[in-house]
Design an enzyme around this catalytic site. Structure first.
Site, mmCIF file in Angstrom:
data_model
loop_
_atom_site.group_PDB
_atom_site.id
_atom_site.type_symbol
_atom_site.label_atom_id
_atom_site.label_comp_id
_atom_site.label_asym_id
_atom_site.label_seq_id
_atom_site.Cartn_x
_atom_site.Cartn_y
_atom_site.Cartn_z
ATOM 1 N N SER A 1 -16.436 60.201 33.793
ATOM 2 C CA SER A 1 -16.378 60.323 32.077
ATOM 3 C C SER A 1 -14.940 60.445 31.730
ATOM 4 C CB SER A 1 -16.749 61.727 31.863
ATOM 5 O OG SER A 1 -18.195 61.889 32.089
ATOM 6 N N HIS B 1 -20.170 53.766 32.141
ATOM 7 C CA HIS B 1 -20.222 55.313 31.579
ATOM 8 C C HIS B 1 -21.611 55.369 30.911
ATOM 9 C CE1 HIS B 1 -18.692 58.627 29.345
ATOM 10 N NE2 HIS B 1 -19.209 59.302 30.377
ATOM 11 N N GLU C 1 -20.555 52.747 27.927
ATOM 12 C CA GLU C 1 -19.079 52.392 27.657
ATOM 13 C C GLU C 1 -18.807 51.438 29.106
ATOM 14 O OE1 GLU C 1 -16.938 55.479 25.123
ATOM 15 O OE2 GLU C 1 -17.624 56.059 27.045
ATOM 16 N N ASN D 1 -15.799 60.225 24.353
ATOM 17 C CA ASN D 1 -15.005 61.573 25.119
ATOM 18 C C ASN D 1 -13.748 61.638 24.374
ATOM 19 O OD1 ASN D 1 -17.556 62.195 26.241
ATOM 20 N ND2 ASN D 1 -16.795 61.794 28.223
HETATM 21 N N1 NAD Z 1 -23.229 65.476 32.738
HETATM 22 C C1 NAD Z 1 -22.984 64.775 31.856
HETATM 23 O O1 NAD Z 1 -23.382 65.000 30.688
HETATM 24 C C2 NAD Z 1 -22.351 63.538 32.173
HETATM 25 C C3 NAD Z 1 -22.184 62.296 31.379
HETATM 26 C C4 NAD Z 1 -21.729 61.179 31.604
HETATM 27 C C5 NAD Z 1 -21.218 60.988 32.880
HETATM 28 N N2 NAD Z 1 -21.026 61.898 33.723
HETATM 29 C C6 NAD Z 1 -20.404 61.663 35.067
HETATM 30 O O2 NAD Z 1 -21.256 61.568 36.045
HETATM 31 C C7 NAD Z 1 -20.930 62.113 37.444
HETATM 32 C C8 NAD Z 1 -21.883 63.182 37.755
HETATM 33 O O3 NAD Z 1 -22.133 64.152 36.751
HETATM 34 P P1 NAD Z 1 -23.350 65.045 37.023
HETATM 35 O O4 NAD Z 1 -23.356 65.767 35.668
HETATM 36 O O5 NAD Z 1 -24.693 64.347 37.117
HETATM 37 O O6 NAD Z 1 -23.112 65.904 38.121
HETATM 38 P P2 NAD Z 1 -24.151 66.756 39.021
HETATM 39 O O7 NAD Z 1 -23.385 67.923 39.793
HETATM 40 O O8 NAD Z 1 -25.376 67.182 38.347
HETATM 41 O O9 NAD Z 1 -24.568 65.545 40.315
HETATM 42 C C9 NAD Z 1 -23.794 65.262 41.240
HETATM 43 C C10 NAD Z 1 -24.677 64.649 42.422
HETATM 44 O O10 NAD Z 1 -23.771 64.170 43.316
HETATM 45 C C11 NAD Z 1 -24.439 64.557 44.549
HETATM 46 N N3 NAD Z 1 -23.078 64.291 45.632
HETATM 47 C C12 NAD Z 1 -21.821 64.913 45.847
HETATM 48 N N4 NAD Z 1 -21.287 64.338 46.777
HETATM 49 C C13 NAD Z 1 -22.035 63.324 47.046
HETATM 50 C C14 NAD Z 1 -21.810 62.558 48.234
HETATM 51 N N5 NAD Z 1 -20.822 62.384 48.961
HETATM 52 N N6 NAD Z 1 -22.793 61.406 48.512
HETATM 53 C C15 NAD Z 1 -23.966 61.560 47.800
HETATM 54 N N7 NAD Z 1 -24.398 62.289 46.805
HETATM 55 C C16 NAD Z 1 -23.252 63.436 46.554
HETATM 56 C C17 NAD Z 1 -24.409 66.017 44.493
HETATM 57 O O11 NAD Z 1 -25.294 66.356 45.538
HETATM 58 C C18 NAD Z 1 -25.183 66.030 43.276
HETATM 59 O O12 NAD Z 1 -26.700 65.922 43.036
HETATM 60 C C19 NAD Z 1 -19.496 62.579 37.038
HETATM 61 O O13 NAD Z 1 -18.722 61.642 37.292
HETATM 62 C C20 NAD Z 1 -19.434 63.052 35.469
HETATM 63 O O14 NAD Z 1 -18.118 63.050 34.999
HETATM 64 C C21 NAD Z 1 -21.576 63.398 33.424
#
Ligand code: NAD
Length: 554
Positions: free
Chosen positions: A121, A142, A154, A192
């Site tokens: 993000s 994104h 994005e 964002n």
């Molecule tokens: N949550 C949102 O609203 C949102 C929206 C757009 C983008 N994002 C981006 O998406 C990404 C993930 O966010 P999220 O909210 O899904 O996080 P989250 O914490 O829900 O999920 C992350 C997952 O990654 C896994 N993980 C961590 N290290 C790992 C590895 N080495 N190998 C495999 N799996 C691994 C974890 O076990 C977890 O299940 C971030 O970069 C965030 O900025 C989030």
């Protein structure tokens, strides 16, 4: 030759990764999902199961389609299983070192022509790509939350991303039924970058006690038609995530307005992360619940009713749409109304009123002289209200009774529920403000209370965000269509910033932004040069036939 996208790898099956895996599987791609442990893999599978179950319940998916989606999703904890992927997208925690380690490992596993993408993000895609053996194949994709539902994607290209990779990924996202908007690698991208400045500003407003959390959120929902208020939205996003995104934006752009408001850090340190932990700006029935329950904050907002003054006769000075709308509220509240046109030379009919509200021309001098005249005529102890959208105390100071003067700012008269900002100056007697709140509520309007600061609540939050959008346009980061689309499709706003600006008028926007800047002296609030130039050129928006866009039929 670039690959044809057939098999997609998704690293991390949390909130976003599971949704992204589902989107690809729904559109016929083979998906390989990678997690760290069997337990997390199971949780990820559960996310997809739960989401597709819900789609089935809503008759958006048949049983056979659901089975096919789950069938196309292969799950693993072994990175070698991503070997044949044509595109791998990572959606692990928002930490550079974790993402970098994954990209380095992927370099060793996938074909050299496979595309590597990040769903970050806010982190720098360029920095991530620089850590890999083939930076030209690295791109940001994104998705928005929830990925299966939100249409905006994005696409983030770095200065070295291969043009072919960009066009292939754009095409791919279209095949997923998404609307891609391609931008350069700048913290927060479009949505964002514009959203979080506004959210942080709302937090600062709350922290400075300009208004309560409920009133800030209500003001934005009713005043701007947004689906959620900023503080409720922060609870949904996660206070920790918001803090991280703001930090990154601040690090990259050095804009003070992106430095997380101190209270955000305090919330994070105290574990008040929002809905996910059961408490953030609001308190929820349980962790991950959306049901808000009362807490100490609710008690201070709605606790012991404050004293009010008797209100039997109200006078309204003015003859326009605003005066009529106010008259309707007064009558609906069951109060006797005397309406006097501004042209009436004699205001003495209002001498016995308990409250007189001026709703005369926009001009500050006219408003001030009407209030001064009312002050001479009205009985001692009568309350006076002004509908000014600028400083209330300046008008109140023209009377001998500033403690009896309050601002009543009626927003967007056309909305079904009329929002009224009840503005207390440093001199306003709390009883007077309380009496106004009660009258508005009884008259079917929604009152919110705030201090006498430039823009009150709604304009103070809305116009700096619009100004930021103008700066983004002026910097040629994205065009007006893409910015409008990003804010509507990515943040569920009813209108994009340039649609709002052309509709309210660039001159009005400039006036408000100037007032906000004049008061705060905050460099980030300085009116965007492009906005000033448009006003100078007479491009005032819809009303002049041209603003940010042409309006030939205006
Ligand atoms: N949550 C949102 O609203 C949102 C929206 C757009 C983008 N994002 C981006 O998406 C990404 C993930 O966010 P999220 O909210 O899904 O996080 P989250 O914490 O829900 O999920 C992350 C997952 O990654 C896994 N993980 C961590 N290290 C790992 C590895 N080495 N190998 C495999 N799996 C691994 C974890 O076990 C977890 O299940 C971030 O970069 C965030 O900025 C989030």
């Amino acid at each position: 030759m670039p690959p044809e996208f057939k098999t997609i790898g998704v690293v991390g099956l949390g909130t976003m990764g599971a949704g992204i895996a589902e989107v690809f599987a729904r559109h016929g791609f083979d998906v390989v999902g990678l997690e760290q442990t069997e337990e997390q893999l199971e949780l990820g599978r559960g996310h997809v199961q739960h989401s597709t179950d819900r789609a089935r319940k809503r008759a958006k998916l048949t049983k056979a389609e659901q089975a096919a989606i789950l069938d196309r999703l292969r799950l693993t904890t072994d990175m070698d299983d991503l070997r044949d992927c044509d595109l791998v997208i990572e959606a692990v925690v928002e930490r550079m070192e974790v993402k970098r380690a994954i990209f380095l490992a992927l370099d060793e596993v996938v074909r050299p022509d496979a595309v590597l993408a990040t769903n970050t993000s806010s982190l720098s895609v360029t920095e991530l790509s620089a850590a890999t053996a083939h930076p030209r194949r690295v791109i940001g994709i994104h998705f928005f939350n929830p990925a299966p539902v939100q249409r905006l994607v994005e696409v983030v290209s770095t200065v070295v991303t291969e043009p072919r990779v960009i066009s292939d990924v754009e095409e791919l996202t279209r095949r997923l039924g998404k609307r891609p908007v391609t931008v350069g690698d700048q913290a927060g991208f479009i949505a964002n970058a514009l959203l979080f400045g506004y959210l942080n500003h709302a937090v600062a407003m709350y922290e400075s006690r300009h208004a309560t959390r409920e009133d800030i959120d209500t003001a934005i929902r009713l005043g701007c038609g947004y689906p959620m208020g900023p503080l409720a939205l922060l609870d949904l996003i996660g206070v920790d995530t918001a803090c991280q995104i703001l930090d990154t934006m601040h690090r990259q752009g050095r804009n003070r307005l992106h430095a997380p408001s101190p209270i955000l850090r305090q919330f994070v340190a105290a574990g008040l992360l929002g809905r996910k932990s059961g408490r953030g700006f609001y308190t929820y029935a349980a962790a991950n619940s959306s049901v808000v329950v009362d807490d100490a904050g609710t008690a201070s907002a709605h606790g012991t009713p404050r004293r009010r003054r008797p209100l039997e006769r109200v006078g309204v000075v003015g003859s326009g749409a605003l005066a009529s709308r106010i008259g309707e509220v007064v009558v609906k509240a069951g109060i006797e109304l005397t309406q006097t046109a501004d042209a009436t030379p004699d205001l003495r009919t209002l001498a016995t009123a308990d409250l007189v509200i001026e709703a005369v021309a926009h001009d500050l001098d006219a408003k001030t002289s009407v209030l001064a005249e009312l002050d001479r005529i009205c009985r001692d102890g009568a309350m006076l209200a002004t509908t000014t959208s600028s400083s209330v105390i300046e008008i109140a100071a023209a009377t001998s009774r500033p403690h009896d003067v309050v601002g009543l700012h009626f927003l967007d008269l056309a909305r079904p529920t009329q929002l009224v900002e009840v503005v207390s100056t440093v001199a306003t007697d709390p009883e007077v403000a309380e009496t106004m709140r009660a009258m508005c509520a009884q008259g079917g309007a929604q009152p919110v209370s705030c201090g006498d600061r430039a823009g009150f609540i709604v304009n103070a939050l809305l116009f700096p965000y619009l100004n930021d959008a103008v700066r983004m346009l002026d910097a040629h980061y994205a065009d007006a269509d893409d910015i409008d689309l990003a804010m509507k499709a990515g943040c569920a706003l009813p209108l994009g910033p340039f649609e709002v600006l052309d509709s309210v008028g660039t001159d009005v926007a400039l006036d408000i932004q100037r007032a906000v800047f004049r008061e705060s002296r905050e460099p980030g609030f300085a009116p965007a040069p492009l906005l000033e130039q448009l006003v100078t050129a007479g491009h005032l928006g819809r009303k002049s036939g041209r603003g940010f866009r042409e309006h030939p039929d205006a």
